[in-house]
Design an enzyme around this catalytic site. Structure first.
Site, PDB file in Angstrom:
ATOM      1  N   GLU A 151       0.792  -1.198  -0.224  1.00 62.23           N
ATOM      2  CA  GLU A 151       0.096   0.078  -0.003  1.00 62.23           C
ATOM      3  C   GLU A 151       0.749   1.436   0.024  1.00 62.23           C
ATOM      4  O   GLU A 151       0.540   2.193   0.905  1.00 62.23           O
ATOM      5  CB  GLU A 151      -0.881  -0.086   1.069  1.00 62.23           C
ATOM      6  CG  GLU A 151      -1.949  -1.249   1.244  1.00 62.23           C
ATOM      7  CD  GLU A 151      -3.015  -1.125   2.227  1.00 62.23           C
ATOM      8  OE1 GLU A 151      -2.684  -0.689   3.165  1.00 62.23           O
ATOM      9  OE2 GLU A 151      -3.813  -2.021   2.264  1.00 62.23           O
ATOM     10  N   ASN A 193       2.036  -5.362  -3.219  1.00 60.12           N
ATOM     11  CA  ASN A 193       0.711  -5.541  -2.943  1.00 60.12           C
ATOM     12  C   ASN A 193      -0.077  -4.096  -2.719  1.00 60.12           C
ATOM     13  O   ASN A 193       0.695  -3.526  -2.046  1.00 60.12           O
ATOM     14  CB  ASN A 193       0.672  -6.396  -1.548  1.00 60.12           C
ATOM     15  CG  ASN A 193      -0.595  -7.173  -1.450  1.00 60.12           C
ATOM     16  OD1 ASN A 193      -1.168  -7.620  -2.371  1.00 60.12           O
ATOM     17  ND2 ASN A 193      -1.049  -6.866  -0.172  1.00 60.12           N
ATOM     18  N   HIS A 230     -10.384  -5.862  -2.565  1.00 62.04           N
ATOM     19  CA  HIS A 230     -11.579  -5.690  -1.563  1.00 62.04           C
ATOM     20  C   HIS A 230     -12.452  -5.142  -2.438  1.00 62.04           C
ATOM     21  O   HIS A 230     -12.349  -3.727  -2.641  1.00 62.04           O
ATOM     22  CB  HIS A 230     -10.858  -5.057  -0.565  1.00 62.04           C
ATOM     23  CG  HIS A 230     -10.228  -5.779   0.535  1.00 62.04           C
ATOM     24  ND1 HIS A 230     -10.226  -6.817   0.998  1.00 62.04           N
ATOM     25  CD2 HIS A 230      -8.538  -5.349   0.564  1.00 62.04           C
ATOM     26  CE1 HIS A 230      -9.102  -7.209   1.549  1.00 62.04           C
ATOM     27  NE2 HIS A 230      -8.101  -6.304   1.351  1.00 62.04           N
ATOM     28  N   GLU A 259      -6.162 -10.727  -1.427  1.00 64.17           N
ATOM     29  CA  GLU A 259      -7.167 -10.476  -0.151  1.00 64.17           C
ATOM     30  C   GLU A 259      -8.518 -10.281  -0.644  1.00 64.17           C
ATOM     31  O   GLU A 259      -9.268  -9.581  -0.324  1.00 64.17           O
ATOM     32  CB  GLU A 259      -6.623  -9.247   0.445  1.00 64.17           C
ATOM     33  CG  GLU A 259      -4.922  -9.008   0.840  1.00 64.17           C
ATOM     34  CD  GLU A 259      -4.754  -7.916   1.652  1.00 64.17           C
ATOM     35  OE1 GLU A 259      -5.607  -7.020   2.316  1.00 64.17           O
ATOM     36  OE2 GLU A 259      -3.488  -7.628   1.836  1.00 64.17           O
ATOM     37  N   ASP A 261     -12.212 -10.069  -1.087  1.00 59.27           N
ATOM     38  CA  ASP A 261     -13.728 -10.255  -0.651  1.00 59.27           C
ATOM     39  C   ASP A 261     -14.618  -9.516  -1.281  1.00 59.27           C
ATOM     40  O   ASP A 261     -14.066  -8.311  -1.909  1.00 59.27           O
ATOM     41  CB  ASP A 261     -13.727 -10.104   1.016  1.00 59.27           C
ATOM     42  CG  ASP A 261     -12.871  -8.608   1.388  1.00 59.27           C
ATOM     43  OD1 ASP A 261     -12.548  -7.741   0.431  1.00 59.27           O
ATOM     44  OD2 ASP A 261     -12.351  -8.645   2.624  1.00 59.27           O
TER      45      ASP A 261
HETATM   46  C1  XIL Z   1      -6.542  -6.293   8.052  1.00 56.19           C
HETATM   47  C2  XIL Z   1      -7.096  -7.344   9.102  1.00 56.19           C
HETATM   48  O1  XIL Z   1      -8.005  -8.209   8.212  1.00 56.19           O
HETATM   49  C3  XIL Z   1      -7.635  -6.881  10.236  1.00 56.19           C
HETATM   50  O2  XIL Z   1      -7.767  -8.151  11.127  1.00 56.19           O
HETATM   51  C4  XIL Z   1      -6.659  -5.708  10.864  1.00 56.19           C
HETATM   52  O3  XIL Z   1      -7.144  -5.339  12.124  1.00 56.19           O
HETATM   53  C5  XIL Z   1      -6.477  -4.732  10.028  1.00 56.19           C
HETATM   54  O4  XIL Z   1      -5.889  -5.329   8.697  1.00 56.19           O
HETATM   55  N1  XIL Z   1      -5.142  -4.238   3.653  1.00 56.19           N
HETATM   56  C6  XIL Z   1      -4.234  -5.431   3.920  1.00 56.19           C
HETATM   57  C7  XIL Z   1      -4.516  -6.303   5.016  1.00 56.19           C
HETATM   58  O5  XIL Z   1      -3.106  -5.440   3.341  1.00 56.19           O
HETATM   59  O6  XIL Z   1      -3.311  -6.578   5.967  1.00 56.19           O
HETATM   60  C8  XIL Z   1      -5.488  -5.780   5.961  1.00 56.19           C
HETATM   61  O7  XIL Z   1      -5.983  -6.716   6.813  1.00 56.19           O
HETATM   62  C9  XIL Z   1      -6.692  -5.599   5.131  1.00 56.19           C
HETATM   63  C10 XIL Z   1      -6.443  -4.427   4.005  1.00 56.19           C
END
Ligand code: XIL
Length: 449
Positions: A151, A193, A230, A259, A261
């Site tokens: 990020e 990422n 996401h 990641e 969802d």
């Molecule tokens: C999130 C986790 O799912 C949570 O449990 C935590 O509180 C915060 O981080 N981007 C990422 C992940 O790269 O590491 C994040 O994970 C979600 C967004």
């Protein structure tokens, strides 16, 4: 009697044939594996004692990403005190069951421990590089791919880097992190990422694309790009997602959906994402960010493949059937070279003794530097080369790539490694090293055979 036995034997034989060649895979991991890919889940160490959770994990997935346990605040809560208990639990759970592990994440503006949040400048740069080195070394041989940097780009239309304490140490912090990761674990794929990098037309996607292109051109060690993906009403699945995947892949990196969802878990959208990945041979895996909806960081969006009780949702069936009906990869899955050459391959050795010249470019900050040395062959090319450099007093080399070295201070000799000794006439290769102190004013000399 013997007639009865052979009838039973025939039936057993038929059912084995059905099971091995005609029956579709019944789990996400098995189906993805048939396509040369993985299907993974983010896992929380404190849920490994929940048997509903582990039953699904062990049955369905062949890759695991620790959800929080490898982050900087978890692994280095106090400076130079490393804690791996929870991360190691996840790694051993996964590896003892044949699942691979994605490492997440070595350098990030978020989830930094307090001591790091309060740091800046050279102290922070060195602490970050030390963190990358220590953690990647601890997990060497156990992690298939690392999210080295997470990020680092800003949202919106600027295409700029995100402001952060790490960014303020200098724009080269990302490549320095990748080089340190490669030096610590030459076998892991190294990924950049990010989120909101799914829509090909977005400025942030384009900015990450240009960074990866630049890294590939300059020989910065990067093997993969992770798209967090996401998806929700504010940043929906884009129709050009496949273009994004294939465009990154065309830069010569793997692409991983890291990641996933999807708010509401639309079966159609899950199917589209799987189909898009299967359509791009270098899209080599998908990770969903949790198992049941109740495990999600966005539980109220019910974005995952299993409901709170662990039942398969329609999105699960859609993902599995898309995996099962997808075509096997036309290319075998790629693995990164252990020591990737930094330049496009040079033509075969011209043979005979050669001459060479070398130049150094420096990226310095107070107290540290990264040096890139360009070796250029003379008119007869080289079979091997040696560059001699005298470092100013006080300067020490901490790691190097694409060359072997004698010593780490004073006069240091650098010789080619197996893949970059041969340089065609007039062509170049690059090696590099990172160190502490000041390296200003070095004059390299080059000899070749
Ligand atoms: C999130 C986790 O799912 C949570 O449990 C935590 O509180 C915060 O981080 N981007 C990422 C992940 O790269 O590491 C994040 O994970 C979600 C967004």
């Amino acid at each position: 009697m013997s007639v009865v036995l052979s009838a039973v034997g025939f039936a057993a034989c038929m059912s084995m044939i059905m099971a091995t060649s005609a029956t579709a895979a019944t789990t996400l991991g098995a189906s993805a594996a048939e396509k040369g890919r993985y299907f993974g889940a983010a896992v929380a160490a404190n849920k490994l004692s929940d048997s509903v959770y582990t039953t699904i994990l062990n049955r369905e997935f062949n890759s695991v990403t620790p959800e929080n346990e490898m982050k900087i605040d978890a692994t280095e809560p106090q400076q130079n005190q490393f804690t791996y208990t929870n991360a190691d639990r996840i790694v051993s759970h996964a590896r003892s069951r044949g699942m691979q592990v994605r490492g997440h994440t070595l350098a990030w503006h978020s989830q930094q421990p307090g001591w790091m949040q309060n740091m800046s400048g050279t102290a922070l740069r060195n602490a970050m590089l030390n963190h990358v080195t220590q953690v990647a070394t601890h997990f060497r041989g156990q992690v298939v791919a690392w999210d080295v940097v997470n990020e680092a780009f800003a949202d919106g239309s600027s295409g700029a880097r995100r402001d952060s304490n790490l960014q303020r140490t200098g724009n080269d912090w990302i490549e320095a992190a990748f080089r340190a990761a490669r030096a610590a674990d030459s076998g892991a794929k190294l990924c950049y990422n990010d989120y909101n990098t799914d829509d090909w037309t977005h400025a942030k996607t384009q900015a990450v694309y240009r960074m990866v292109q630049d890294f590939k051109q300059r020989g910065v060690p990067i093997d993969c790009v992770g798209l967090q993906s996401h998806f929700n009403s504010g940043s929906p699945y884009p129709g050009n997602y496949r273009t994004t995947l294939s465009s990154f892949a065309a830069l010569g990196v793997d692409v991983q959906i890291t990641e996933l969802d999807i708010e509401g878990a639309s079966a159609t959208t899950y199917r589209n994402v799987v189909n898009d990945c299967l359509a791009v041979s270098r899209c080599n895996g998908i990770t969903v960010w949790g198992i049941r909806d109740s495990d999600s960081w966005r539980a109220s969006q019910t974005p995952l493949l299993f409901d709170n009780s662990g039942n398969k949702k329609p999105a699960y069936d859609a993902a599995l059937s898309a995996l099962n009906s997808g075509n096997p990869p036309t290319n075998p899955p790629t693995t990164p070279p252990t020591n990737p050459p930094t330049n496009p391959p040079t033509t075969p050795p011209p043979g005979g003794p050669g001459s060479c010249s070398a130049t150094v470019s420096l990226n310095s900050w107070t107290g540290g530097f990264v040096a890139t040395v360009r070796v250029t062959a003379g008119s007869s090319g080289t079979n091997s080369w040696t560059v001699t450099l005298t470092l100013p007093s006080g300067a020490t080399v901490s790691n190097a790539w694409n060359a072997q070295r004698s010593g780490n201070s004073g006069t240091v000799q650098w010789t080619n490694v197996s893949y970059n000794g041969h340089i065609a006439a007039g062509q170049s290769t690059e090696f590099g090293f990172q160190g502490t102190g000041s390296a200003a004013g070095m004059t390299p000399t080059c000899t070749a055979t």
